[in-house]
Design an enzyme around this catalytic site. Structure first.
Site, short mmCIF file in Angstrom:
data_model
loop_
_atom_site.label_atom_id
_atom_site.label_comp_id
_atom_site.label_asym_id
_atom_site.label_seq_id
_atom_site.Cartn_x
_atom_site.Cartn_y
_atom_site.Cartn_z
N LYS A 161 0.70 -1.09 0.08
CA LYS A 161 0.03 0.06 -0.03
C LYS A 161 0.72 1.15 -0.06
O LYS A 161 1.72 1.55 1.03
CB LYS A 161 -0.94 -0.02 1.25
CG LYS A 161 -1.95 0.94 1.16
CD LYS A 161 -2.63 1.35 2.12
CE LYS A 161 -2.03 2.44 3.24
NZ LYS A 161 -1.87 3.58 2.48
N GLU A 176 10.93 1.52 9.57
CA GLU A 176 11.72 2.66 9.34
C GLU A 176 11.24 3.89 9.68
O GLU A 176 9.97 4.14 8.93
CB GLU A 176 12.35 2.62 7.96
CG GLU A 176 13.54 3.22 7.78
CD GLU A 176 13.47 4.68 7.27
OE1 GLU A 176 13.55 5.57 8.25
OE2 GLU A 176 13.33 5.30 6.34
N CYS A 197 13.42 11.62 5.55
CA CYS A 197 13.73 11.25 7.06
C CYS A 197 15.28 11.51 7.43
O CYS A 197 15.59 11.55 8.41
CB CYS A 197 13.02 9.85 7.46
SG CYS A 197 13.83 8.86 6.10
N GLU A 215 10.16 15.84 15.38
CA GLU A 215 10.46 15.64 13.98
C GLU A 215 9.51 16.91 13.18
O GLU A 215 8.01 16.78 13.61
CB GLU A 215 10.19 14.34 13.44
CG GLU A 215 10.54 14.08 12.00
CD GLU A 215 10.26 12.96 11.42
OE1 GLU A 215 9.18 12.28 11.57
OE2 GLU A 215 11.11 12.58 10.45
#
Ligand code: TXE
Length: 484
Positions: free
Chosen positions: A176, A251, A285, A387
């Site tokens: 997906k 991840e 990232c 983040e």
């Protein structure tokens, strides 16, 4: 290989609409308008995909490395052949500069397929001899049906990074893409049909994470999950998958330090730091969002970095001279701006940017932001701990190695670090002590696909890349044979 207005799922070799008949609206972030619709799939579509994958598994897992290699190489060739169509689709969907789609995203996607198609031929397993008693040999067998879920920042790049090792190792896949950027995954479905990938080997389901994504995670026949995305989502996935004893590779986010010593090669560092701060609008990232500069260099660094950041061109991502395109959505832009406000409240000084970039003409309603540099913040404030995932970096001076190591390691994340110095022992010393799965010295995003890739702490579990990915997508079985 043209994008279509109504995307379809790819199940058992066929392009099919979702069973619900519902769709997800897709926006072009650089225009701020609706341009297509993706299937809003549910558990029912996922069940069909898993069934197709399960049926395809016995043949695919035994078809032989040569055939898998040939089919995957053909798929890679098709992506390369239609590079321009894929690149245009990626830019329309994400708002990223077309130069990036053309030179990074799409080339890396066909490289992923070629790399793992080849890597499987070099994959081997171990043997352990027990002197005069027995020999142990380890079989590395495909797992069965596996799930791959990927995010919106590098859509086809990360999608193929997961699918390729899974398929090469002989698994069948239910995958997906992000519901925000599904177009190139849809084009990949068409490429699979053209390449002759056998029905059911790869199934691509479109839909929302908590509905279609979660149905993949929860399905008892999906034995392993490879996921890239936000840390909170990773936490939810782990909570579902762990009691079912599924193999997991996560991840997740990062808050990466960029550590600059005064003895570095200034020009090389400056050019790369601009890139590691603002490439893909800071939505990678691996971007270095906390920049620590040794005191003697701090003022010079600040002046030059601000000057060059102001010169970056924010605008139409289809233009070859654009440096920063749009961020992925209106909502995401709001989130990034809320962090700039937080930074100000925490005592930060905005040196440049910090606001919406007004881009006129056809892009007047797009989601643009000026690249932003903030100084004057403590290492442990929220702006420096959470983040942001946008074109926002903070800069901070430091005096000693010990001090900067403490700052760098003070966050919950541990994905990547960049160190700039010409002092080789210092570079090695720092690399050893830093909490990160990936360390770059005097470079950034220099990737060798054979190396282990992933993060520690809240940046994830497990490693992708090279043999690590092939180990993840296989089950190790030890056979002990006694000498008679
Ligand atoms: O990611 P999500 P979002 C970070 C970044 C960003 C934040 C949120 O900080 O602001 O994450 O981004 C699927 N079960 N990163 O919300 O939700 C979802 O459909 C199964 C870092 O876009 O994690 C999509 O396909 N699947 C990052 C994928 O997970 C679920 C890249 C990622 O979406 C699910 C992107 C569920 N319950 C964002 N919920 C990186 N590390 O590169 C969502 N999904």
């Amino acid at each position: 290989m043209k994008p279509e207005k109504y995307l379809k799922n790819y199940i058992n070799g066929q392009l099919v609409p979702p069973i619900s008949g519902q769709s997800i609206t897709l926006y072009n972030p650089a225009i701020g308008e609706v341009y297509a619709y993706a299937p809003d799939s549910t558990q029912k579509d996922v069940n069909e995909a898993v069934e197709a994958a399960e049926a395809a598994f016995p043949k695919w897992s035994k078809i032989g490395i040569k055939t898998r290699f040939r089919l995957m190489m053909r798929l890679a060739d098709i992506i390369e052949q239609y590079l321009e169509e894929f690149a245009q689709a990626e830019t329309t969907d994400t708002g990223k500069p077309i130069t990036l789609s053309r030179t990074i995203d799409i080339p890396r996607s066909h490289s992923n397929l070629r790399f793992f198609a080849t890597a499987i031929a070099h994959f081997s397993s171990e043997a352990h001899q027990m002197e005069n008693q027995a020999i142990n040999y380890t079989l590395r067998q495909p797992i069965g049906v596996v799930g791959c879920i990927s995010p919106w920042n590098l859509p086809l790049y990360l999608f193929t990074w997961k699918i390729a090792p899974a398929l090469a190792a002989g698994n069948c896949v239910v995958a997906k893409p992000s519901e925000i950027t599904p177009m190139t995954a849809f084009l990949l479905s068409k490429a699979c049909i053209e390449a002759g990938i056998p029905p059911g080997v790869l199934n691509i389901i479109h839909g929302y994470g908590p509905i279609a994504g979660q149905a993949i995670i929860e399905h008892p026949k999906v034995k392993a999950i490879s996921f890239t995305g936000g840390t909170n989502t990773g936490r939810k996935i782990a909570a579902i998958a762990a009691p079912m004893f599924k193999k997991l590779s996560l991840e997740l986010g990062g808050k990466n330090p960029n550590i600059i010593f005064a003895d570095c090669d200034f020009e090389e560092m400056m050019a790369t730091t601009l890139n590691s701060s603002f490439a893909n609008q800071g939505q990678i990232c691996l971007c270095g969002s906390r920049i620590f500069v040794e005191e003697p260099l701090y003022e010079r660094f600040k002046a030059e970095f601000v000057k060059r950041t102001r010169m970056l061109k924010v605008g139409d991502p289809t233009s070859a001279i654009t440096n920063l395109g749009a961020v992925v959505s209106d909502l995401h832009r709001e989130k990034i701006l809320s962090y700039v406000e937080l930074a100000k409240k925490e005592g930060g000084k905005v040196l440049c940017g910090g606001e919406i970039a007004e881009v006129g003409g056809k892009n007047a309603k797009g989601y643009f932001l000026k690249p932003t540099i903030i100084e004057g913040l403590a290492h442990d404030c929220r702006t420096n701990q959470e983040e942001i995932f946008g074109p926002v970096v903070t800069i901070m001076p430091f005096k000693t190695e010990e001090e900067v190591l403490m700052y760098a390691n003070s966050v919950e994340y541990g994905l990547s670090t960049t160190i700039w110095t010409n002092h080789i022992s210092r570079a090695n010393r720092m690399a050893e002590q830093i909490h990160a799965g990936v360390v770059w010295v005097n470079c950034w995003l220099l990737r060798d696909l054979r190396t282990p890739f992933g993060g520690m702490k809240s940046s994830g579990v497990g490693r992708e890349g090279g043999l690590e990915a092939l180990r993840f997508f296989t089950e190790a079985k030890n056979v002990c044979v006694k000498y008679m």
